[in-house]
Motif scaffolding. Structure first.
Motif, PDB file in Angstrom:
ATOM      1  N   ILE A   1      20.033 -20.358  -7.327  1.00 56.82           N
ATOM      2  CA  ILE A   1      19.489 -19.856  -5.478  1.00 56.82           C
ATOM      3  C   ILE A   1      18.400 -20.560  -5.153  1.00 56.82           C
ATOM      4  CG2 ILE A   1      19.568 -18.499  -3.994  1.00 56.82           C
ATOM      5  CD1 ILE A   1      21.466 -16.859  -5.823  1.00 56.82           C
ATOM      6  N   LYS A   2      17.941 -21.254  -4.361  1.00 55.59           N
ATOM      7  CA  LYS A   2      16.684 -21.612  -3.479  1.00 55.59           C
ATOM      8  C   LYS A   2      17.185 -21.610  -1.977  1.00 55.59           C
ATOM      9  CE  LYS A   2      14.944 -26.255  -2.978  1.00 55.59           C
ATOM     10  NZ  LYS A   2      14.850 -27.691  -3.011  1.00 55.59           N
ATOM     11  N   GLU A   3      15.650 -21.303  -1.667  1.00 56.15           N
ATOM     12  CA  GLU A   3      15.330 -21.410  -0.021  1.00 56.15           C
ATOM     13  C   GLU A   3      15.577 -22.376   0.649  1.00 56.15           C
ATOM     14  OE1 GLU A   3      12.813 -19.498   3.216  1.00 56.15           O
ATOM     15  OE2 GLU A   3      12.699 -18.673   1.313  1.00 56.15           O
ATOM     16  N   LEU A   4      15.988 -22.724   1.716  1.00 53.60           N
ATOM     17  CA  LEU A   4      15.577 -24.253   2.082  1.00 53.60           C
ATOM     18  C   LEU A   4      14.919 -24.081   3.198  1.00 53.60           C
ATOM     19  CD1 LEU A   4      19.712 -25.454   2.077  1.00 53.60           C
ATOM     20  CD2 LEU A   4      17.784 -25.507  -0.160  1.00 53.60           C
ATOM     21  N   LYS A   5      13.514 -25.403   3.080  1.00 56.90           N
ATOM     22  CA  LYS A   5      12.890 -25.140   3.806  1.00 56.90           C
ATOM     23  C   LYS A   5      12.428 -26.170   4.738  1.00 56.90           C
ATOM     24  CE  LYS A   5      10.479 -21.776   1.085  1.00 56.90           C
ATOM     25  NZ  LYS A   5       9.007 -20.894   0.309  1.00 56.90           N
ATOM     26  N   ILE A   6      13.110 -26.830   4.035  1.00 58.33           N
ATOM     27  CA  ILE A   6      12.653 -28.728   5.485  1.00 58.33           C
ATOM     28  C   ILE A   6      14.131 -29.158   5.378  1.00 58.33           C
ATOM     29  CG2 ILE A   6      10.658 -28.889   3.787  1.00 58.33           C
ATOM     30  CD1 ILE A   6      11.782 -31.383   2.465  1.00 58.33           C
ATOM     31  N   GLU A   7      14.103 -30.006   6.485  1.00 58.10           N
ATOM     32  CA  GLU A   7      14.714 -30.572   7.118  1.00 58.10           C
ATOM     33  C   GLU A   7      16.175 -31.093   6.346  1.00 58.10           C
ATOM     34  OE1 GLU A   7      15.435 -33.568  10.591  1.00 58.10           O
ATOM     35  OE2 GLU A   7      14.758 -32.606  10.806  1.00 58.10           O
TER      36      GLU A   7
END
Length: 142
Positions: free
Chosen positions: A4-10
């Motif tokens: 699981i990873k937080e998505l931070k960029i477009e």
């Protein structure tokens, strides 16, 4: 391998769009990206994705809120698993991620709403994840 990873960029948001589109069918990719961008900037909205073998198979969007009835809490805005990947524990893993993030950041309540027609989701929230059904959400378009 599952992660699981937080998505931070477009670029990452766009990678999550095909899965998120299954829940938010009214949005096209451009609308989705613009809404995510504004929500991140103004509301501290976050998207986390669950990857199975480097492919996004589930995603959640959540944000901190403050209301008089809950005080400080986390609102789960979106939770969806790809239709071909359901019943593998991905939704549970993502909600547990949100629960952990919440605890680590000083929030002791997580809340969400779910469409009336989503009876399987309701069973999941109540029976598997131990959420309490505490209200109805009403909407009026103006």
């Amino acid at each position: 391998m599952v992660e699981i990873k937080e998505l931070k960029i477009e670029k990452e948001w766009k990678e999550a769009f095909p899965v998120m589109k299954q829940l938010r069918t009214h949005l096209n990719e451009d609308q989705f990206v613009e809404l995510v961008k504004e929500a991140v900037e103004k509301e501290s909205y976050k998207i986390a994705a669950l990857y199975d073998n480097e492919k996004i198979v589930a995603a959640t969007g959540f944000m901190p809120m403050i209301t008089l009835y809950n005080g400080k809490f986390i609102w789960v805005c979106d939770l969806v698993t790809d239709s071909e990947s359901r019943s593998k524990g991905y939704g549970e893993a993502l909600l547990n991620y949100v629960h952990s993030w919440s605890k680590e950041n000083g929030y002791d309540i997580v809340s969400l709403s779910s469409g009336l027609q989503r009876t399987n989701a309701h069973r999941f929230y109540e029976n598997k994840m131990n959420y309490d059904k505490v209200s109805y959400v009403f909407l009026k378009r103006i």
